[in-house]
Write a protein that holds these residues in place. Structure first.
Motif, mmCIF file in Angstrom:
data_model
loop_
_atom_site.group_PDB
_atom_site.id
_atom_site.type_symbol
_atom_site.label_atom_id
_atom_site.label_comp_id
_atom_site.label_asym_id
_atom_site.label_seq_id
_atom_site.Cartn_x
_atom_site.Cartn_y
_atom_site.Cartn_z
ATOM 1 N N GLN A 165 -57.469 97.999 -2.696
ATOM 2 C CA GLN A 165 -56.735 96.920 -3.369
ATOM 3 C C GLN A 165 -57.736 95.992 -4.081
ATOM 4 N N ILE A 202 -57.695 94.231 -6.954
ATOM 5 C CA ILE A 202 -57.242 92.935 -7.460
ATOM 6 C C ILE A 202 -57.148 91.924 -6.322
ATOM 7 N N LYS A 203 -56.559 92.350 -5.212
ATOM 8 C CA LYS A 203 -56.422 91.468 -4.057
ATOM 9 C C LYS A 203 -57.792 91.078 -3.501
ATOM 10 N N SER A 204 -58.720 92.048 -3.453
ATOM 11 C CA SER A 204 -60.069 91.782 -2.953
ATOM 12 C C SER A 204 -60.782 90.767 -3.830
ATOM 13 N N PHE A 216 -59.486 95.139 2.473
ATOM 14 C CA PHE A 216 -58.351 95.511 1.621
ATOM 15 C C PHE A 216 -58.673 96.822 0.891
ATOM 16 N N LEU A 258 -59.427 88.589 -5.891
ATOM 17 C CA LEU A 258 -58.734 87.300 -5.811
ATOM 18 C C LEU A 258 -59.121 86.546 -4.544
ATOM 19 N N MET A 259 -59.108 87.241 -3.402
ATOM 20 C CA MET A 259 -59.456 86.602 -2.137
ATOM 21 C C MET A 259 -60.915 86.164 -2.121
#
Length: 314
Positions: A136, A138-140, A133, A142-143
């Protein structure tokens, strides 16, 4: 000199003979070796073959101890998972094969007892998500949080050896005074005693030959009932004690220049692996001197010989 012979001889030799067009073969040969080792590990674990060398049913790590095996396995997991996630040109057959091995290697990670390698494994997951990602954050995060939590809980509930070693590590830290002779307890003691030596010689250290004798003196004063050591099982503390802050800065310079080179690389594979390897070693060297151990040092030298070579200038 003996401990650093891989850097002094092996790296220069490899560096002069590696070729850009063969990089995929270098990586494949490494993965093939780890795959064979993993298969043998499972055969011992399922008791299809008898225990041999380091491999035991309760800790099936053939050819080397879990201290070295798990970090090497973690790096192999990074490589096969990277191919699955990043290589859009990967054939369907290879994608299935690599996915199978990434899963089977991940399971193998938790039926063996190398805690540093297991920490490195979670570092692998974090790096893979940040690379997949791109930009990204925040996405990283979170995942990574979701996936790593699920893996940790599953491994903790299903693997006896992982469950036991996690509990023992937590207990050893919480009850350090009564658990000083355990693996974790000794590491804490080595760090505390070594720090006294560092304070006495903060700039240039004790020298590479004086640490064992000086540690004996401090150990006799502080913890006479505990064993002496020639290695505090922490690469940073060892460098500080032997070579001081000047030595530590020089040591970090190795990783700094490797990361700088990787970041500038136009080859996506070289860039990403070249970033991942130093970062992963920077994590595990908190628990042992992984650039003095033979197996992990050879792996680091092997990959450094072609990850950080400027083929364009040749």
């Amino acid at each position: 000199i003996k401990k650093n012979v891989d850097f002094l001889i092996f790296l220069p030799v490899l560096y002069t003979i590696v070729k850009k067009e063969y990089i995929k073969y270098y990586i494949s040969s490494f993965l093939l070796a780890i795959s064979i080792t993993e298969v043998l590990s499972y055969l011992v674990w399922f008791e299809f073959i008898p225990q041999f060398h380091y491999a035991r049913v309760l800790n099936p790590t053939p050819f080397m101890s879990h201290i070295s095996y798990n970090p090497i396995l973690a790096f192999a997991i990074y490589l096969v998972s990277y191919e699955v996630l990043m290589n859009i040109q990967l054939s369907k057959v290879k994608r299935y094969l690599y996915t199978f091995f990434s899963i089977s290697m991940s399971i193998n990670m938790f039926i063996t007892g190398g805690r540093a390698g297991q920490v490195m494994f979670f570092g692998v997951i974090a790096i893979l998500f940040f690379q997949y990602f791109k930009g990204q954050k925040i996405k990283s995060i979170l995942m990574f949080s979701i996936v790593s939590s699920l893996i940790f809980i599953t491994a903790y509930q299903s693997s006896n050896i992982f469950h036991t070693r996690v509990n023992s590590a937590v207990s050893d830290i919480q009850n350090y005074s009564s658990n000083q002779k355990t693996s974790v307890g000794l590491r804490v003691t080595f760090a505390i005693n070594s720090w006294e030596l560092i304070i006495k010689n903060p700039l240039i250290g004790l020298g590479t030959g004086d640490f064992p004798n000086e540690y004996k003196k401090i150990n006799l004063k502080n913890t006479p009932k505990l064993p002496n050591t020639v290695n505090p099982h922490n690469m940073y503390i060892l460098i500080l004690a032997q070579l001081g802050f000047i030595g530590l800065i020089s040591f970090f310079a190795i990783f700094y220049y490797q990361l700088q080179y990787a970041l500038k690389s136009k080859n996506g594979l070289i860039r990403d692996i070249g970033i991942a390897m130093p970062l992963l070693f920077l994590i595990i060297m908190w628990s042992d001197s992984y650039l003095l151990g033979h197996y992990t040092t050879v792996m680091y030298v092997f990959f450094s010989s072609f990850l950080y070579k400027d083929f364009e200038k040749i």
